[in-house]
Design a protein around this motif. Structure first.
Motif, PDB file in Angstrom:
ATOM      1  N   ASN A  56       0.693  -1.174   0.055  1.00 22.57           N
ATOM      2  CA  ASN A  56       0.091  -0.033  -0.027  1.00 22.57           C
ATOM      3  C   ASN A  56       0.915   1.387   0.009  1.00 22.57           C
ATOM      4  O   ASN A  56       1.514   1.469   0.968  1.00 22.57           O
ATOM      5  CB  ASN A  56      -0.914  -0.105   1.086  1.00 22.57           C
ATOM      6  N   CYS A  59       0.637   3.711   2.987  1.00 19.04           N
ATOM      7  CA  CYS A  59       1.025   3.221   4.396  1.00 19.04           C
ATOM      8  C   CYS A  59       2.342   3.725   4.743  1.00 19.04           C
ATOM      9  O   CYS A  59       3.297   3.119   4.325  1.00 19.04           O
ATOM     10  CB  CYS A  59       0.625   1.828   4.457  1.00 19.04           C
ATOM     11  N   ILE A  89      -1.824  -5.595  -4.159  1.00 18.39           N
ATOM     12  CA  ILE A  89      -2.260  -4.481  -3.923  1.00 18.39           C
ATOM     13  C   ILE A  89      -3.943  -4.798  -3.860  1.00 18.39           C
ATOM     14  O   ILE A  89      -4.722  -4.903  -4.649  1.00 18.39           O
ATOM     15  CB  ILE A  89      -2.016  -3.249  -4.774  1.00 18.39           C
ATOM     16  N   SER A  91      -6.104  -2.917  -1.806  1.00 19.88           N
ATOM     17  CA  SER A  91      -6.847  -1.599  -1.639  1.00 19.88           C
ATOM     18  C   SER A  91      -8.054  -1.487  -2.446  1.00 19.88           C
ATOM     19  O   SER A  91      -7.860  -1.536  -3.566  1.00 19.88           O
ATOM     20  CB  SER A  91      -5.888  -0.370  -1.467  1.00 19.88           C
ATOM     21  N   GLY A  97      -4.075   3.530  -1.044  1.00 24.57           N
ATOM     22  CA  GLY A  97      -3.429   2.382  -1.642  1.00 24.57           C
ATOM     23  C   GLY A  97      -3.925   2.085  -2.953  1.00 24.57           C
ATOM     24  O   GLY A  97      -3.139   1.119  -3.780  1.00 24.57           O
ATOM     25  N   ASN A  98      -5.198   2.139  -3.232  1.00 23.26           N
ATOM     26  CA  ASN A  98      -5.586   2.049  -4.680  1.00 23.26           C
ATOM     27  C   ASN A  98      -4.943   2.772  -5.734  1.00 23.26           C
ATOM     28  O   ASN A  98      -4.933   3.958  -5.488  1.00 23.26           O
ATOM     29  CB  ASN A  98      -7.210   2.062  -4.543  1.00 23.26           C
ATOM     30  N   THR A 135      -0.181  -4.074   5.624  1.00 25.51           N
ATOM     31  CA  THR A 135       0.599  -3.737   4.485  1.00 25.51           C
ATOM     32  C   THR A 135       1.852  -3.118   5.330  1.00 25.51           C
ATOM     33  O   THR A 135       1.747  -2.204   6.067  1.00 25.51           O
ATOM     34  CB  THR A 135       0.300  -2.768   3.881  1.00 25.51           C
ATOM     35  N   LYS A 197      -6.916  -2.315   3.313  1.00 28.79           N
ATOM     36  CA  LYS A 197      -8.036  -1.575   2.893  1.00 28.79           C
ATOM     37  C   LYS A 197      -9.148  -2.189   1.938  1.00 28.79           C
ATOM     38  O   LYS A 197      -9.355  -1.834   0.835  1.00 28.79           O
ATOM     39  CB  LYS A 197      -7.822   0.035   2.212  1.00 28.79           C
TER      40      LYS A 197
END
Length: 200
Positions: A56, A59, A89, A91, A97-98, A135, A197
């Motif tokens: 992420n 983070c 990933i 998120s 984090g996406n 993460t 997330k």
């Protein structure tokens, strides 16, 4: 009295380590698409060691290892020895984090990171399959498809880059031991970092 016993039970359970999949079990197969649009599944890497690293960009615990260059160094160290390293990933859209495929590729380039691939898992399918909690959260799978380690990357659960050098790296210990034909010294630890997330 009954309420007190219940409270003690709840508090006791809250202090127990929460582990994901149990090392020694067969690692679940999965399918995922990376930031370059290439499809991957775990079964295609049978015969190789595989590292799954939940990531992420936003983070601070993850940033500790990326901004310091530690994660990139680990990725290079092990992929050069034939290990498949997949950053994952999970998120969800709208969550920290996406990222889009191009954003992830730009980040990897900026960090000089070198995973085999970065899998985008916005639905959280792979993350939930592995019960990834934080993460980073690290999973190591042996050539027979058996999970041999899951948990923290090291024993310093902080965001301070200065803690990387003196830390005991569980990931390194697992791979070094396994590749030498020895038992992994610590197969499960509590992962630390930001919560993954997931999509609600």
């Amino acid at each position: 009295m009954r309420q007190r016993r219940l409270l003690l039970l709840v508090l006791g359970l809250a202090t127990l380590p929460v582990f994901a999949l149990t090392p020694g079990a067969q690692a679940p197969d999965f399918k995922g698409t990376d930031s370059n649009g290439v499809n991957h599944n775990l079964s295609q890497y049978r015969g190789k060691y595989v590292v799954l690293e939940w990531a992420n960009q936003g983070c601070p615990y993850d940033q500790k290892h990326y901004l310091s260059g530690n994660m990139a160094a680990l990725q290079r160290q092990w992929t050069e020895k034939g290990v498949v390293w997949l950053s994952v990933i999970s998120s969800a859209p709208g969550e920290q984090g996406n990222v889009s495929p191009s954003e992830e590729n730009q980040y990897l380039k900026k960090m000089k990171a070198a995973p085999t691939a970065a899998l985008l898992d916005p639905e959280g399918t792979i993350g939930r399959l592995y019960q990834a909690k934080t993460t980073p959260h690290i999973f190591v799978i042996d050539p027979q498809g058996t999970l041999i380690y899951q948990g923290a990357i090291d024993d310093k659960p902080t965001t301070d880059q200065a803690d990387i050098k003196p830390a005991h790296n569980y990931l390194n210990a697992a791979l070094i031991s396994a590749m030498a034909g020895k038992a992994v010294p610590t197969a499960s630890t509590r992962p630390y970092g930001c919560s993954v997330k997931y999509k609600e």
